[in-house]
Design a protein around this motif. Structure first.
Motif, PDB file in Angstrom:
ATOM      1  N   GLN A   1       9.540   9.215  -5.372  1.00  0.00           N
ATOM      2  CA  GLN A   1       8.859   9.804  -6.522  1.00  0.00           C
ATOM      3  C   GLN A   1       8.631  11.276  -6.229  1.00  0.00           C
ATOM      4  O   GLN A   1       8.059  11.638  -5.201  1.00  0.00           O
ATOM      5  CB  GLN A   1       7.540   9.100  -6.768  1.00  0.00           C
ATOM      6  CG  GLN A   1       6.939   9.488  -8.082  1.00  0.00           C
ATOM      7  CD  GLN A   1       6.273   8.305  -8.735  1.00  0.00           C
ATOM      8  OE1 GLN A   1       6.003   7.333  -8.089  1.00  0.00           O
ATOM      9  NE2 GLN A   1       6.002   8.395 -10.015  1.00  0.00           N
TER      10      GLN A   1
ATOM     11  N   SER B   1       7.368  15.256  -7.476  1.00  0.00           N
ATOM     12  CA  SER B   1       6.563  16.041  -8.411  1.00  0.00           C
ATOM     13  C   SER B   1       7.528  16.920  -9.200  1.00  0.00           C
ATOM     14  O   SER B   1       8.700  17.063  -8.844  1.00  0.00           O
ATOM     15  CB  SER B   1       5.558  16.909  -7.647  1.00  0.00           C
ATOM     16  OG  SER B   1       6.233  17.928  -6.934  1.00  0.00           O
TER      17      SER B   1
ATOM     18  N   ALA C   1      -7.620   4.417  -7.138  1.00  0.00           N
ATOM     19  CA  ALA C   1      -6.360   5.080  -7.478  1.00  0.00           C
ATOM     20  C   ALA C   1      -5.927   6.086  -6.418  1.00  0.00           C
ATOM     21  O   ALA C   1      -4.751   6.146  -6.058  1.00  0.00           O
ATOM     22  CB  ALA C   1      -6.485   5.783  -8.821  1.00  0.00           C
ATOM     23  N   GLY C   2      -6.863   6.872  -5.919  1.00  0.00           N
ATOM     24  CA  GLY C   2      -6.505   7.938  -4.980  1.00  0.00           C
ATOM     25  C   GLY C   2      -6.433   7.495  -3.543  1.00  0.00           C
ATOM     26  O   GLY C   2      -5.374   7.509  -2.926  1.00  0.00           O
TER      27      GLY C   2
ATOM     28  N   LYS D   1      -4.582   3.505  -3.268  1.00  0.00           N
ATOM     29  CA  LYS D   1      -3.199   3.405  -3.718  1.00  0.00           C
ATOM     30  C   LYS D   1      -2.342   4.538  -3.180  1.00  0.00           C
ATOM     31  O   LYS D   1      -1.291   4.296  -2.591  1.00  0.00           O
ATOM     32  CB  LYS D   1      -3.127   3.392  -5.248  1.00  0.00           C
ATOM     33  CG  LYS D   1      -3.589   2.094  -5.871  1.00  0.00           C
ATOM     34  CD  LYS D   1      -3.387   2.152  -7.372  1.00  0.00           C
ATOM     35  CE  LYS D   1      -3.737   0.836  -8.033  1.00  0.00           C
ATOM     36  NZ  LYS D   1      -3.516   0.904  -9.496  1.00  0.00           N
ATOM     37  N   LYS D   2      -2.777   5.783  -3.380  1.00  0.00           N
ATOM     38  CA  LYS D   2      -1.937   6.918  -3.014  1.00  0.00           C
ATOM     39  C   LYS D   2      -1.953   7.211  -1.519  1.00  0.00           C
ATOM     40  O   LYS D   2      -0.913   7.354  -0.904  1.00  0.00           O
ATOM     41  CB  LYS D   2      -2.359   8.164  -3.790  1.00  0.00           C
ATOM     42  CG  LYS D   2      -2.014   8.084  -5.260  1.00  0.00           C
ATOM     43  CD  LYS D   2      -2.386   9.349  -5.974  1.00  0.00           C
ATOM     44  CE  LYS D   2      -2.079   9.241  -7.457  1.00  0.00           C
ATOM     45  NZ  LYS D   2      -2.552  10.410  -8.188  1.00  0.00           N
ATOM     46  N   LYS D   3      -3.127   7.341  -0.932  1.00  0.00           N
ATOM     47  CA  LYS D   3      -3.200   7.748   0.473  1.00  0.00           C
ATOM     48  C   LYS D   3      -2.922   6.613   1.447  1.00  0.00           C
ATOM     49  O   LYS D   3      -2.211   6.785   2.418  1.00  0.00           O
ATOM     50  CB  LYS D   3      -4.550   8.379   0.781  1.00  0.00           C
ATOM     51  CG  LYS D   3      -4.699   9.733   0.130  1.00  0.00           C
ATOM     52  CD  LYS D   3      -5.864  10.488   0.664  1.00  0.00           C
ATOM     53  CE  LYS D   3      -5.889  11.859   0.021  1.00  0.00           C
ATOM     54  NZ  LYS D   3      -7.041  12.617   0.361  1.00  0.00           N
TER      55      LYS D   3
ATOM     56  N   GLY E   1      -1.589   3.623   0.532  1.00  0.00           N
ATOM     57  CA  GLY E   1      -0.417   2.865   0.101  1.00  0.00           C
ATOM     58  C   GLY E   1      -0.679   1.390  -0.153  1.00  0.00           C
ATOM     59  O   GLY E   1       0.247   0.582  -0.100  1.00  0.00           O
TER      60      GLY E   1
END
Length: 186
Positions: free
Chosen positions: A3, A5, A160-161, A164-166, A168
């Motif tokens: 993914q 940016s 979410a941050g 999920k993002k940091k 995983g």
């Protein structure tokens, strides 16, 4: 598929159109620390590669190595694949391109490895959040608010941050009769 940016996609698209797949110059809007951050992320993901500059060809310089040499940035095969371009085997890295010497930061690769396997400290609110979400029934926003003292938007942001993002983690949610929306770590 990786993914990207918008900025990363623009850099790789421009590099794919240039001879030798050189990623420089970067977009005008990308300067200073922001440029360094984007480039270091792309190098870590294997989308860009730092190579020694061929000064005879007038290649643009990304950074000086300190020994009178410079490096430039080229798009890797993985970078091309990430934007949907099938790399041509005959057109790999330039013949003069040798891997740039590693940056003089101790533990750089160790830091990257640690970043990809982050775990929260025990006894923190984040650790409590993860424990609640790992329970078989999961947890609702209201239950997490009660346990952590956070506001609802902070709970949603942490899921979410941070999770999920940091970290995983895969967090799912489902509507539970009489309880509301319950979130769980799969």
């Amino acid at each position: 598929m990786t993914q990207l940016s918008d900025t990363q996609a623009v850099i790789l698209s421009a590099a794919a159109q240039r001879p030798e797949r050189i990623a420089l110059p970067l977009p005008e809007s990308l300067r200073g620390g922001a440029a360094a951050k984007v480039v270091s992320t792309m190098i870590a993901k294997g989308l860009l590669q730092e190579v020694e500059v061929n000064s005879r060809r007038g290649e643009p310089v990304w950074r000086e190595t300190g020994d009178g040499h410079g490096t430039t940035l080229i798009a890797t095969d993985a970078g091309l694949v990430a934007i949907g371009i099938e790399p041509d085997d005959a057109e790999t890295a330039p013949a003069s391109a040798t891997q740039a010497p590693p940056q003089d930061r101790a533990g750089d690769s160790d830091a990257e490895a640690a970043k990809s396997t982050r775990t929260p400290r025990a006894g923190t609110k984040q650790a409590a959040l993860i424990a609640m979400l790992r329970a078989p029934d999961g947890a609702t926003i209201a239950e997490i608010i009660t346990a952590t003292g956070w506001q609802a938007h902070t709970v949603r942001g942490a899921i979410a941050g941070a999770l999920k993002k940091k970290l995983g983690l895969e967090v799912t949610s489902e509507k539970v009769e009489g309880r509301g929306r319950a979130y769980r770590i799969v």
